[in-house]
Scaffold this motif. Sequence first.
Motif, PDB file in Angstrom:
ATOM      1  N   LYS A  86       0.828  -1.211   0.000  1.00  0.00           N
ATOM      2  CA  LYS A  86       0.000   0.000   0.000  1.00  0.00           C
ATOM      3  C   LYS A  86       0.863   1.262   0.000  1.00  0.00           C
ATOM      4  O   LYS A  86       0.530   2.252  -0.667  1.00  0.00           O
ATOM      5  CB  LYS A  86      -0.944  -0.016   1.207  1.00  0.00           C
ATOM      6  N   GLN A  87       1.984   1.226   0.738  1.00  0.00           N
ATOM      7  CA  GLN A  87       2.890   2.378   0.739  1.00  0.00           C
ATOM      8  C   GLN A  87       3.467   2.625  -0.647  1.00  0.00           C
ATOM      9  O   GLN A  87       3.591   3.772  -1.092  1.00  0.00           O
ATOM     10  CB  GLN A  87       4.009   2.158   1.751  1.00  0.00           C
ATOM     11  N   ARG A  88       3.834   1.553  -1.347  1.00  0.00           N
ATOM     12  CA  ARG A  88       4.374   1.708  -2.703  1.00  0.00           C
ATOM     13  C   ARG A  88       3.319   2.307  -3.640  1.00  0.00           C
ATOM     14  O   ARG A  88       3.621   3.195  -4.440  1.00  0.00           O
ATOM     15  CB  ARG A  88       4.839   0.348  -3.243  1.00  0.00           C
ATOM     16  N   ILE A  89       2.103   1.804  -3.530  1.00  0.00           N
ATOM     17  CA  ILE A  89       1.033   2.286  -4.398  1.00  0.00           C
ATOM     18  C   ILE A  89       0.742   3.763  -4.122  1.00  0.00           C
ATOM     19  O   ILE A  89       0.593   4.570  -5.041  1.00  0.00           O
ATOM     20  CB  ILE A  89      -0.238   1.429  -4.198  1.00  0.00           C
ATOM     21  N   ARG A  90       0.680   4.124  -2.830  1.00  0.00           N
ATOM     22  CA  ARG A  90       0.408   5.529  -2.484  1.00  0.00           C
ATOM     23  C   ARG A  90       1.533   6.448  -2.946  1.00  0.00           C
ATOM     24  O   ARG A  90       1.297   7.610  -3.304  1.00  0.00           O
ATOM     25  CB  ARG A  90       0.216   5.672  -0.974  1.00  0.00           C
ATOM     26  N   SER A  91       2.768   5.959  -2.911  1.00  0.00           N
ATOM     27  CA  SER A  91       3.917   6.819  -3.223  1.00  0.00           C
ATOM     28  C   SER A  91       3.888   7.329  -4.661  1.00  0.00           C
ATOM     29  O   SER A  91       4.493   8.366  -4.965  1.00  0.00           O
ATOM     30  CB  SER A  91       5.234   6.068  -2.967  1.00  0.00           C
ATOM     31  N   VAL A  92       3.183   6.623  -5.556  1.00  0.00           N
ATOM     32  CA  VAL A  92       3.087   7.093  -6.947  1.00  0.00           C
ATOM     33  C   VAL A  92       1.725   7.711  -7.234  1.00  0.00           C
ATOM     34  O   VAL A  92       1.331   7.870  -8.391  1.00  0.00           O
ATOM     35  CB  VAL A  92       3.385   5.957  -7.946  1.00  0.00           C
ATOM     36  N   GLY A  93       1.014   8.046  -6.159  1.00  0.00           N
ATOM     37  CA  GLY A  93      -0.229   8.791  -6.302  1.00  0.00           C
ATOM     38  C   GLY A  93      -1.462   7.957  -6.561  1.00  0.00           C
ATOM     39  O   GLY A  93      -2.497   8.496  -6.974  1.00  0.00           O
ATOM     40  N   LEU A  94      -1.392   6.632  -6.341  1.00  0.00           N
ATOM     41  CA  LEU A  94      -2.543   5.765  -6.555  1.00  0.00           C
ATOM     42  C   LEU A  94      -3.205   5.402  -5.234  1.00  0.00           C
ATOM     43  O   LEU A  94      -2.594   5.522  -4.173  1.00  0.00           O
ATOM     44  CB  LEU A  94      -2.124   4.491  -7.294  1.00  0.00           C
ATOM     45  N   ARG A  95      -4.431   4.931  -5.321  1.00  0.00           N
ATOM     46  CA  ARG A  95      -5.190   4.526  -4.137  1.00  0.00           C
ATOM     47  C   ARG A  95      -5.214   3.006  -4.060  1.00  0.00           C
ATOM     48  O   ARG A  95      -5.642   2.341  -5.015  1.00  0.00           O
ATOM     49  CB  ARG A  95      -6.616   5.069  -4.211  1.00  0.00           C
ATOM     50  N   PRO A  96      -4.767   2.418  -2.948  1.00  0.00           N
ATOM     51  CA  PRO A  96      -4.851   0.963  -2.810  1.00  0.00           C
ATOM     52  C   PRO A  96      -6.297   0.488  -2.909  1.00  0.00           C
ATOM     53  O   PRO A  96      -7.194   1.114  -2.341  1.00  0.00           O
ATOM     54  CB  PRO A  96      -4.267   0.700  -1.421  1.00  0.00           C
ATOM     55  N   ILE A  97      -6.517  -0.651  -3.604  1.00  0.00           N
ATOM     56  CA  ILE A  97      -7.874  -1.178  -3.786  1.00  0.00           C
ATOM     57  C   ILE A  97      -7.981  -2.572  -3.158  1.00  0.00           C
ATOM     58  O   ILE A  97      -8.729  -2.777  -2.214  1.00  0.00           O
ATOM     59  CB  ILE A  97      -8.246  -1.207  -5.278  1.00  0.00           C
ATOM     60  N   ASN A  98      -7.275  -3.538  -3.700  1.00  0.00           N
ATOM     61  CA  ASN A  98      -7.170  -4.866  -3.094  1.00  0.00           C
ATOM     62  C   ASN A  98      -5.863  -5.479  -3.557  1.00  0.00           C
ATOM     63  O   ASN A  98      -5.156  -4.906  -4.406  1.00  0.00           O
ATOM     64  CB  ASN A  98      -8.379  -5.746  -3.429  1.00  0.00           C
ATOM     65  N   ASN A  99      -5.521  -6.650  -3.025  1.00  0.00           N
ATOM     66  CA  ASN A  99      -4.187  -7.188  -3.294  1.00  0.00           C
ATOM     67  C   ASN A  99      -3.950  -7.481  -4.780  1.00  0.00           C
ATOM     68  O   ASN A  99      -2.856  -7.249  -5.284  1.00  0.00           O
ATOM     69  CB  ASN A  99      -3.936  -8.440  -2.440  1.00  0.00           C
ATOM     70  N   ILE A 100      -4.948  -7.973  -5.518  1.00  0.00           N
ATOM     71  CA  ILE A 100      -4.747  -8.299  -6.929  1.00  0.00           C
ATOM     72  C   ILE A 100      -4.550  -7.025  -7.761  1.00  0.00           C
ATOM     73  O   ILE A 100      -3.594  -6.906  -8.533  1.00  0.00           O
ATOM     74  CB  ILE A 100      -5.926  -9.123  -7.474  1.00  0.00           C
TER      75      ILE A 100
END
Length: 809
Positions: free
Chosen positions: A249-263
Amino acid sequence: MTISYNWLGEYLPVDITPENLAVILTSLGLEVENFEQVEDVKGGLKGLVIGHVLETEKHPNADKLRLTKVDIGAGEPLQIVCGAPNVAAGQKVVVAPIGATIFPVNGNPVTMKTATIRGIESHGMICAEDETGLGNSHEGIMVLSDDIRPGTPAATYFRLQSDWIYEIGLTPNRMDAMSHLGVARDVCAYLSVHEKKDYSVKYPYNAHFKKDKQGTTFEVKIENNKACERYSGVLIENVSITESPEWLKQRIRSVGLRPINNIVDITNFILHETGQPLHAFDAEKIKGNEIIIKNLPEGTPFITLDEKERKLHADDLMICNGGGEPMCFGGVFGGLHSGVTDKTKHIFLESAWFNPVTIRKTSFRHNLRTDAAARFEKGTDISNTVTVLKRAALLIKELAGGMIASDIIDVYPNPKAQKEVTLTYHYLKKLSGKNYHPDTIRTTLTHSGFGILEEDTDKIRVAVPFSKPDIELPADIVEEIMRIDGYDNVAIPGRITISPSVENMTHKAALTEKIAHFLAGNGFNEIFTNSITNSAYFDETTLQTAVKMLNSLSIGLNIMRPSMLETGLECVSHNINHKNNNLRLFEFGKTYHSTGVGKYDEKEKLCLYITGLLKEASWKSAEDKSDFYYLKGIAESILCTAGLSRYQSQPVSVPYLSYGLQIQINGDTLITLGLADASILRQFDIKQPVWYAELEWEKIERHASKQQPGYSEIPKFPAVQRDLSIVVDKQLPYERIEQSVKKLNIKKLKAIKLFDVFESDKLGLGKKSFAINLTFRDNEKTLTDNEIEGMMKKIMHTFEQELPAEIRK
């Protein structure tokens, strides 16, 4: 392009400070437009420590306050006044000692100081969630687990991370740098060249990929192998759709995206890690266990993930199931009925190569601007689809508990051969201006992914990696070498040799510049407005031939302008709203019209916009307002400057002018000018008159190009002027007078001008008087009175017969 410092660091073999990394990236041509530090919690809990509450007692002067002694692991325990109802001895708490700064969720930062509260000194604060920024609760202080040692930094206990985020300005050809691994490859190449050491990217790929079980067999067919040259996939069964782990989730947020689910998060993670887009299908929703990549008939309905029904274009590449039903816009956007949901148990994971042109057209046609489309339309690495697919499958197995239930399905009908380019060292020196050692060239290219095929004393032949589809020529290789070396390291020579151009400006460009200088010299300012405008400005008749935008940026920018009046009035309105009421503007531009299906016409124009005062009032002169005659004079002066003098003018009625005039040469309309219609001005909330002229620039240039420049000697003999006053019908325009005189073709008549107009009942009902000045000259001798009188009688006789006019004595 957004790059995370922490994420990038996972692939680099050495530590680099954020500041030095910014310098390296910019030197590599990956210009860092902005970089800033981001933290999980504002302030990063700096200065805050874990404390142990040793004792508490009631505040002697306040019922709701407690006096506490708190051990923070250094020095004497702190005396802190606390108002939390849940504070008690033996607790482990978060303490902000003197000098520490807290960043509350609501409110401004507060730096701790010694405070006296109801007569008792307090040396810090025991913090609640909302006071540290860790949460929103203010019901009481945070009570932590007992096993933490007093004095431990709060940031360590809560495992907070800080990161540096870089915004990189990528040029369109650098698709190889649209991922963290791509940037890491460039950084390692830079370090290897500049530090004379071998630095290699720490690739995350795992060679231990294997099938766990044999599940349902899927078949892949590519019917359009030009739009899809390679399609890879794998089946993963028994996955659990859950929340992603914190690191992901931290990696996803760092590029400006919102975490959704693991897949979904894994596919987004792989996209930003490798630059290869992936798509996950719910395997149980793929009819016939078959995937077909093909085009469908024009108008086929398809419901996308955003629950909108879209009509397909015949050129849209679709991922279809065994029943021929569309499941996904290939490389652009998924479908509503085939995507992963919370109930999904088995997924089919796609990794493919799609044609950039096809993807871009579909993306714009349906207004679907996705991260995947942005990668595919710039070109992805066709050789990497399987490697990336294995990486993603193993992550899904690790984080979603799935089992790899098939071998890799890889359909690659016509494998591409790597491009080969030969670079001579002489050519490298010629283009770069620098002598590069062969070892430096070899190091640069091998660390950038090139394969060395052949090398000798004066040239090198390389195989271009598929990750760099823009590399085709030796000049492209020179650019790569210079980029890794750093453009700042190219020496500036002591002498530069150039060959001055002897090519003259074309007649059109020279005329444009000449007229622009003329207008600027007369107080005009040049403007440049948007060629895309709002269809709401125009009536239905105009819109029938307008060029409409298929994928407009906004509802207010949806057609190419059919007229330049409206875009110019936007500028006029903007200036008037900012109290700049006196304007003289001009613009060279184009209008756009549809002449049939798929056929368009562009017309070059020069437009003038005049409003307000020409000259403000002063102590010795009155104000001078802009008017029709000033506009007409400027328009005629433009024609004269272009060498055009034999023109005619006549009144004209057009919808966008309250009244107007056309200026023609041999029936060819060059200029339409007049007062902008009030109904159009109201659309822009303009309450003052605007004078508008539209010049057909292509026609003016064509007529001007036929004119041969002429020169004549300054006259030796004096000019003679005569004034003439005539009474004519009140409706008679002055143009009729000029036309009558010009028909006489009196060569010694050099000029005619109007200097007075007089209207009075004394002249007769419906009459007015024109006073005109006539200038005569003979270039060979001095004119005699008899010659002048003869010409004057001829002119007066023509006025009396043709207009008719009465000569005032």
